[in-house]
Design a protein around this motif. Structure first.
Motif, PDB file in Angstrom:
ATOM      1  N   GLN A 209     -27.689  60.831  11.433  1.00 54.11           N
ATOM      2  CA  GLN A 209     -26.723  59.787  11.763  1.00 54.11           C
ATOM      3  C   GLN A 209     -25.405  60.384  12.252  1.00 54.11           C
ATOM      4  O   GLN A 209     -24.827  59.923  13.245  1.00 54.11           O
ATOM      5  N   GLN A 210     -24.942  61.422  11.577  1.00 60.47           N
ATOM      6  CA  GLN A 210     -23.685  62.064  11.974  1.00 60.47           C
ATOM      7  C   GLN A 210     -23.767  62.600  13.398  1.00 60.47           C
ATOM      8  O   GLN A 210     -22.874  62.358  14.223  1.00 60.47           O
TER       9      GLN A 210
ATOM     10  N   GLU B 175     -24.044  59.658  16.043  1.00 61.40           N
ATOM     11  CA  GLU B 175     -22.781  58.930  16.231  1.00 61.40           C
ATOM     12  C   GLU B 175     -21.755  59.794  16.955  1.00 61.40           C
ATOM     13  O   GLU B 175     -20.978  59.286  17.782  1.00 61.40           O
TER      14      GLU B 175
ATOM     15  N   GLY C  49     -31.090  53.887  16.996  1.00 57.69           N
ATOM     16  CA  GLY C  49     -29.955  54.138  16.117  1.00 57.69           C
ATOM     17  C   GLY C  49     -29.327  52.846  15.624  1.00 57.69           C
ATOM     18  O   GLY C  49     -29.025  52.697  14.440  1.00 57.69           O
TER      19      GLY C  49
ATOM     20  N   ARG D  14     -31.174  51.197  12.992  1.00 55.47           N
ATOM     21  CA  ARG D  14     -30.954  51.837  11.692  1.00 55.47           C
ATOM     22  C   ARG D  14     -29.530  51.607  11.175  1.00 55.47           C
ATOM     23  O   ARG D  14     -29.103  52.248  10.219  1.00 55.47           O
TER      24      ARG D  14
ATOM     25  N   TRP E 159     -26.701  52.376  12.621  1.00 55.84           N
ATOM     26  CA  TRP E 159     -25.758  53.413  12.997  1.00 55.84           C
ATOM     27  C   TRP E 159     -24.789  52.852  14.032  1.00 55.84           C
ATOM     28  O   TRP E 159     -25.102  51.879  14.731  1.00 55.84           O
TER      29      TRP E 159
END
Length: 525
Positions: free
Chosen positions: A233-234, A237, A358, A361, A363
């Motif tokens: 995720q990091q 993003e 994403g 999920r 994000w």
């Protein structure tokens, strides 16, 4: 962040040549640390040579190597292509028993070509833009190698003290670091350029390379979503929120051009080999899906089949069969490619689908999942100058069953009931919409088989038909191959190092059924 540059080696022979007492006064008194025009020309040529050579091995432009990596292996395991040469029956990827000289290519050739030219490049130039592009190319190429075998030597490319194979987790973190370093440099220098003849994708445009770097970062982030969801995720993003951002439209697509005399290697495989009939056909998997969807991209992807001497319809051939008659298989649909067609590394449609996943999920992707999903379809249609993407995206059509018109008895029922139309039910439809995203991404990414195979292993989508013939008892036909085994010659020349990596990172099992670090979706077993 500045790159660590290997110091340039001074050639002793050049110094000795100037030692004669009657030598040119100007040459004798030249500042020994000043670079001459000849040296600049020499180094500029070398830089271009190493950089373009690296590019030529991400998806190999050498025909035989490309056939092994992206047609026989990637194309087959990704559900795009099949063998259509009876000479491949006994030792093929499609039946999970590839010949040793087939399965070693990614490791013994692609890895070596990219890593050797990268090492040469960082030894002869301090051009931070060229080095940033080189790092992106390195990640684009070696990520494919790591996703094929698992642990590879990656840190050793920067640190000669490290010779062991790195775990996949270590490789991925190092690839993210390489991409971040490149993104930092190219963001600052995005209005600059490298010489156009050193760039077979973007003609020297550094902003395009920066978008590719962010897009690769997003792709690799999604790859590890089940292994390390927090890091995934990091990284994802960061990629979409960076100053330059990811691919936005088809002008950002990473398309390799500039082939040698043979042209696009896929063209040679499909239209030159086997006396002009080609070694391969398209797979029944993708034609069944696209026939069920009445997908207008079929005409851009495939040639029509010729059963009964009549051209019409798009009929692929089932994977993992025994090719009994070349004359029969020659009638199935082929890949519609020319010698001048470019090689696709990545496209904006894939990026939109990655953002859709994403967002699915939860994000921060800069929009919602449905919007990005429909954008992915629209971008794919635009790439082939097709209309009515919006209507296609609302279709409730589902994949078709496969009827083997060649009369070989290899038909199969529809492998999925996934419709094109988005299900707005939210979290309650997560898995359904994930299959929907991956299926449309699979269609849009044709013929990028290695990426399709990675998505299949990661998510289980799209659903593909089982092979008919399985020659490897280690491989479950329902799960398919999860990786390739290390080349036999590596055990002969580097056995203890390879075995140590197998024991440490692959549970001691160097098998095609062994699952990689990121291949850990709990739904797939």
């Amino acid at each position: 962040m500045k790159f660590n540059i290997i110091p340039k080696v001074v050639l002793a022979g050049l110094a000795l040549a100037a030692a004669a007492c009657t030598g040119n006064y100007e040459e004798i008194n030249r500042n020994p640390y000043e670079v001459t025009g000849d040296e600049m020309d020499r180094d500029g040529y070398a830089m271009r040579s190493f950089l373009t050579t690296m590019q030529s091995w991400v998806i190999p432009t050498e025909v035989n190597q490309c056939q092994f990596t992206d047609v026989l292996m990637g194309g087959v395991y990704g559900g795009y292509f099949v063998d259509a040469n009876s000479g491949f029956n006994n030792n093929s990827f499609s039946t999970y028993l590839p010949a040793s000289n087939w399965s070693e290519v990614f490791y013994e050739t692609v890895y070596q070509k990219i890593s050797a030219n990268y090492a040469e490049l960082i030894g002869i130039t301090q051009d931070e833009n060229a080095l940033a592009v080189a790092r992106i190319i390195k990640v684009a190429g070696l990520s494919r190698v790591a996703d094929t075998y698992g642990p590879i030597p990656y840190q050793a490319l920067e640190d000669a003290q490290k010779s062991a194979l790195d775990s996949e987790e270590t490789v991925y973190k190092a690839m993210f670091a390489d991409l971040d370093a490149a993104i930092e440099v190219l963001t600052a220098n995005r209005t600059q350029a490298i010489v156009s003849d050193a760039d077979r994708l973007y003609g020297g445009n550094l902003e395009k390379w920066c978008r590719l770097a962010n897009s690769l970062k997003l792709r690799l982030a999604m790859r590890i979503v089940y292994a390390d969801p927090t890091l995934a995720q990091q990284m994802a993003e960061e990629a979409v929120s960076s100053e330059v951002g990811v691919m936005r439209d088809n002008s950002d697509n990473a398309m390799y051009t500039g082939f040698g005399k043979d042209g696009n290697p896929f063209y040679v495989c499909f239209y030159t080999y086997k006396s002009g009939k080609g070694d391969h056909k398209v797979a029944a998997d993708i034609t069944a899906y696209m026939n069920g969807y009445s997908d207008p991209r079929r005409d851009s992807y495939f040639t029509a089949s010729t059963f009964g001497g009549v051209s019409g319809g798009y009929e692929g051939l089932r994977n993992g069969i025994t090719v009994s008659s070349d004359e029969v298989v020659d009638q199935y649909s082929s890949y519609d490619v020319t010698a001048a067609s470019s090689l696709m590394w990545m496209n904006a449609s894939e990026v939109a689908f990655l953002r859709a996943e994403g967002a699915l999920r939860n994000w921060a992707m800069g929009g919602d999942a449905e919007t990005f999903y429909k954008q992915g379809i629209e971008l794919s249609f635009q790439r082939f100058n097709l209309q009515n993407a919006a209507a296609y995206a609302e279709s409730t059509a589902v994949p078709a069953a496969y009827e083997d018109l060649g009369g070989q008895g290899y038909g199969f029922p529809a492998q999925s009931t996934i419709a094109i139309k988005w299900n707005p039910a939210g979290d309650g439809a997560f898995e359904e919409n994930l299959e929907r995203i991956i299926t449309q991404k699979w269609i849009a990414n044709f013929p990028l088989g290695t990426e399709a195979w990675a998505d299949y292993r990661r998510t289980g989508y799209p659903h593909l038909a089982e092979v008919v013939v399985n020659r490897n008892a280690d491989v479950d036909k329902q799960l398919g191959a999860r990786r390739l085994t290390y080349p036999l010659k590596e055990y002969e020349t580097n056995g203890p190092t390879i075995q140590a990596a197998v024991d440490a990172y692959l549970d001691g099992q160097d098998k095609m059924s062994t699952r990689l670090w990121w291949d850990c979706n709990p739904r797939i077993n």
